[in-house]
Design an enzyme around this catalytic site. Sequence first.
Site, PDB file in Angstrom:
ATOM      1  CG  ASP A   1      14.536  24.370 -34.668  1.00  0.00           C
ATOM      2  OD1 ASP A   1      14.949  25.516 -34.862  1.00  0.00           O
ATOM      3  OD2 ASP A   1      14.996  23.364 -35.237  1.00  0.00           O
TER       4      ASP A   1
ATOM      5  CB  CYS B   1      -0.923   0.015   1.214  1.00  0.00           C
ATOM      6  SG  CYS B   1      -0.045   0.052   2.786  1.00  0.00           S
TER       7      CYS B   1
END
Length: 878
Positions: A561, A78
Amino acid sequence: MQSVQLQILGMSCASCVARVEKALNKIDGVTASVNLATERAEVHAQQLDYLALQHAVQKAGFDLQVSEFDLKIMGMTCASCVARVEKALKKVDGVLQAQVNLATEQAHVQALAPTSRAQLLQAVQKAGFDVASDNIQLHISGMTCASCVARVEKALKKVDGVRQANVNLATEQATIETEHEVDTLKLIEQVKKAGFDASLIQDQPINQKQQQQQTLKRDLLLAIVLALPVFVLEMGGHLIPAFHHWVVTHIGQDNSWLLQWVLTSLILIFPGRGFYQKGLPALWRLHPDMNSLVAVGTLAAYSYSMVATFLPQLLPSGSQNVYFEAAAVITALILLGRYFEARAKGRTSLAIQHLLGLQPQTATIEQAGQGVEIPIQQVQVGMLLLVRPGQRIAADGQILEGQSFVDESMLSGEPMAVAKQSGDSVVAGSINQNGHLKVQVNAVGQHTVLAQIIHMVEQAQSTKLPIQALIDQVTMWFVPVVMGLSLLTFLGWWLFGPEPSLSFALVNAVAVLIIACPCAMGLATPTSIMVGTGRAAELGVLFRQGEALQLLQQAKVVAFDKTGTLTEGKPTLTDLQLIMPWDEAKLLSLVAAVERQSEHPIAQAIVDAADQRGLVPENATNFQALTGYGIQATVKGHLLHIGAERLMQQLNLDTQSVYERVQDWGNAAKTPIFVAIDGQLAAILAVADPIKPSSFAAVQALHQQGIQVAMITGDQQHTAQAIAKALQIDQVMAEVLPHGKVDAIQTLQQHYGRVAFVGDGINDAPALAQADIGIAVGTGTDIAIEAADVVLMSGNMQGVANAIALSHATLNNIRQNLFWAFAYNAALIPLAAGLMYPWFGILLSPMFAAAAMALSSVFVLSNALRLRRFKAQFEGAA
């Protein structure tokens, strides 16, 4: 007083030493001395803060040598287990960061050089967990007696990283436990030195997850078989009065309880023993986890029932009831939930298993002109692979002979096969379709592109999202709070509840313990990350950092770019205008001689144009790259400057005479290249870089998602505007120098918020790092890919829109999981505590609490698995 030696990277002179010492000594309580020769810093302090030391060194412009460790943690159930392991690891001296993932059961640790793996293992074990070792199996031939076994084991243990080696004479197998990745060839060499032969066993044993599933399945079936009679005997009597009379008449109440006790004891001792082996020690250490909740709850019900069975006189009148069925059925139901969890966890890593399956187990190499098949582990760099049609390519390499179409969809997500011929590169795992190929190997094992993809996906799956930090804080305290609520529930019902108050108190307290499993909370985020990043890899999108999943869906603008990203990156020479009375062929030959020294795509276009005209290449000397401006070199006694208009301005050359021509070229998306020879403007060239077919669709897809699109380029304003107009880009930043791209990104961040930047070149690396999310095109440079958070394995720009769509889908999935996990606990804990009983007479049986708890985790895992069905939303995308 604590002391540590730090390895400093990047120092080159005495002033570097002074800067590092000054930075370290600024930290309160720290005394530091730095040695340039050893590149080490000796640091003393009352309390060492390693992160502060790292930040100080980085602020001074240097870095510390950092080691990275990946550990397979066993026994976590857990989110509170995760928190305990992280806390234990962070306490180890030198640890900078520790991230633990419940779904993958992996811990990723970054630590300074002095920290060892052994220290980390010790910390994990002290916290009550264990670290799985990596196992390698070898087939050993030539052994005849026990002394042979001893010699092989002794030889194997000499290899660095081997923890244990066990050799079996009967099966002729050696099982090697390793502390970290060990080269199997070194193991085989050691065995051969000892006088025996060894080979890697190809049929690996069932992996740990499969073993875990089989163990859980066995325990579950045993628990169900034993719990069913207990449930029927006890609950059958409550549900059917006639059955109760039959039990009392034919078996007897006391005998029924004795039989239930025997069966329940068997359940708790055998299939349920893991809850007590892990849960009770965690409780003693004051760090209770889910196993502690189950252990306390079932032991409470079991112990109370034993007292009622064997010492009923100790209990108040009317409260002599047994709850063996609660302990038995709760154990069975929780094992059922964990079995489903284990199966679902196995399915979350299917993407990794699929990628691993792409690696062929054997390869055919050329030896003395003949094809010889060898295990993949024996393939080495420089060998010649013979690849027949339909075969998977075994290693990365370069084609020496043959031509074919190669299916690289495993790499790029693109369905179309790629034409390959002599000189082209191929990657391991891709499929040769229709031709015979001879390939020279240039990368094997962990150095292949496929192995790097697998590593990147695993790395992304093991990292945490920012949203996980809050969950960790909550779940760390969740189990202790639940145990406190359970105690309050017990006391409240015992002191103020109706008769039999002790029975009511026990049942409701156990129900609170069982219902409040934080498993669902711990699994909510990592399982979605695992499935989401795995599905992305199948689509050709690699998330190098899990955090990018959360940040990408927050992006307000995507900046591209231009060259190699929006355009093909393979420009061609379209125009050449002479300004000085030079012969065109001679001038082009001189320019090409200089451009041959450059790796820029525009340079290649000029070189290709010269080659196509059959011009004999000249030799260039004194080559120099003028970053952001162009290049210069000397050819046949002439000094050439080649580059942008700003280079001519720097040389004080007048460009007004060609202004109109340059403007026309710019409007036509052609890039003008200026050439100066011996300090005079000699010519201008035009180079055009075709726009990628996918770029327009990618920009439109981003607009559909409500995202602004920008373009940042070093190209001229006219050219950039022409490209932007054709693609309908919102904002253009042209004539930006490499260092200026970072400033451009910062400007966009100030105006819009989170910015994603897409680039492919070396000069894009700083901008990729500056952006909130850096997206590198996988066909670009290694430096750009390393600086990015996300990698598109193909050059298809629609992959950007798909990555953002997948990011949204994954975060929505996480939110659904978290809502279910938190809302579920918030709603059912009060019900389990019996707060509804005074008004509605409703109580939650511990058995139903266990079933609901299991359902919660299964729901979260099933919901995460829906991401595997995510479809590329924009056609043709990677």
